[in-house]
Write a protein that holds these residues in place. Structure first.
Motif, PDB file in Angstrom:
ATOM      1  N   THR A  25      87.882  18.079   6.842  1.00  0.00           N
ATOM      2  CA  THR A  25      88.359  18.113   8.215  1.00  0.00           C
ATOM      3  C   THR A  25      87.498  17.199   9.083  1.00  0.00           C
ATOM      4  N   GLN A  26      87.973  16.952  10.288  1.00  0.00           N
ATOM      5  CA  GLN A  26      87.243  16.095  11.209  1.00  0.00           C
ATOM      6  C   GLN A  26      86.009  16.784  11.788  1.00  0.00           C
ATOM      7  N   GLN A  27      85.889  18.077  11.581  1.00  0.00           N
ATOM      8  CA  GLN A  27      84.706  18.802  12.047  1.00  0.00           C
ATOM      9  C   GLN A  27      83.567  18.777  11.025  1.00  0.00           C
ATOM     10  N   GLN A  53      84.293   6.389  10.061  1.00  0.00           N
ATOM     11  CA  GLN A  53      84.370   6.941  11.418  1.00  0.00           C
ATOM     12  C   GLN A  53      85.676   6.548  12.093  1.00  0.00           C
ATOM     13  N   GLY A  56      88.161   9.146  11.853  1.00  0.00           N
ATOM     14  CA  GLY A  56      87.925  10.383  12.585  1.00  0.00           C
ATOM     15  C   GLY A  56      86.874  11.285  11.987  1.00  0.00           C
ATOM     16  N   LEU A  57      86.160  10.838  10.949  1.00  0.00           N
ATOM     17  CA  LEU A  57      85.135  11.684  10.358  1.00  0.00           C
ATOM     18  C   LEU A  57      83.890  11.711  11.245  1.00  0.00           C
TER      19      LEU A  57
END
Length: 238
Positions: free
Chosen positions: A108-110, A144, A147-148
């Motif tokens: 996930t992006q979190q 990045q 969205g990582l």
């Protein structure tokens, strides 16, 4: 009228003769009765007429700069090295990041992700190269973009100010944080051969060591060679 035809025939004879060379198969002309006659013997070109090409100093200078290929070389065995290419290492990093994110699972992006150097596939797994270090640097920006949340664990505890510049990145263990929170890490191996380098990349969970994404690309040898040209060896001062 007959005189006009004779003059035209003579003019045509001169033109045809002037166009012949030492490599012609013969000469042609019009006979008195208007028929085309042919001779198997070529018409000799007068010396100094300019109809025979002879190389000058420019030709000899050009030949000195032209490398003569001794024969066909199979690129599957000899490799391929173009004189110019628009491909750069960051293009391969972009392709690698795209393939990693295309088959990523449980990511996930979190999640906090760190990117490490790629190493040679040998008994130590601790031998990196110019390619391995630069590829990891390019992947930081490429991943990045997807969205990582990328973690830079080479950040020191503070800014070091010197006469040569202001630094915040470091490879000294005592200057880095003792504990960095990361959920996943990007790592990979390098397999080298005569034609290039095979990169096997993966994103691994720090908690259970599960591979959540994997990809591989092949980088031609001429890309790696260009990287090594800019490498400078620093000798430590005693």
């Amino acid at each position: 009228m007959k005189r006009l035809i004779a003059l035209l025939a003579m003019g045509l004879t001169v033109n045809l003769t002037a166009c012949t060379s030492t490599e012609s198969i013969g000469s042609f002309w019009l006979s008195d009765d208007g028929e085309i006659s042919h001779s198997a013997e070529p018409v000799p070109v007068p010396r100094g007429s300019g109809l025979v090409y002879s190389p000058d100093s420019r030709d000899r200078e050009y030949q000195q700069h032209v490398a003569v290929d001794p024969g066909y070389r199979d690129p599957l065995h000899q490799g391929f090295s173009p004189s110019q290419t628009h491909k750069r290492l960051n293009d391969y990093a972009s392709q690698l990041a795209m393939e990693l994110m295309d088959n990523a699972t449980r990511l996930t992006q979190q999640d906090m992700v760190g990117v490490t150097s790629f190493v040679r596939l040998n008994e130590s797994l601790g031998d990196s190269t110019v390619l391995g270090n630069q590829l990891s640097e390019y992947l930081i920006a490429e991943l990045q973009d997807f969205g990582l949340a990328i973690v830079d664990f080479k950040m020191a505890g503070g800014v070091t100010i010197t006469p040569y510049g202001d630094f915040v990145l470091s490879r000294k263990a005592n200057a880095l944080a003792k504990q960095v929170s990361m959920d996943h890490v990007v790592t990979g191996t390098i397999i080298e051969d005569d034609r290039g380098v095979r990169i096997n990349a993966r994103i691994v969970s720090m908690q259970n060591k599960q591979v959540v994404a994997s990809a591989n690309i092949y980088i031609p040898a001429f890309i790696v060679t260009d990287l090594n040209k800019g490498l400078t060896v620093q000798v430590p001062v005693e």
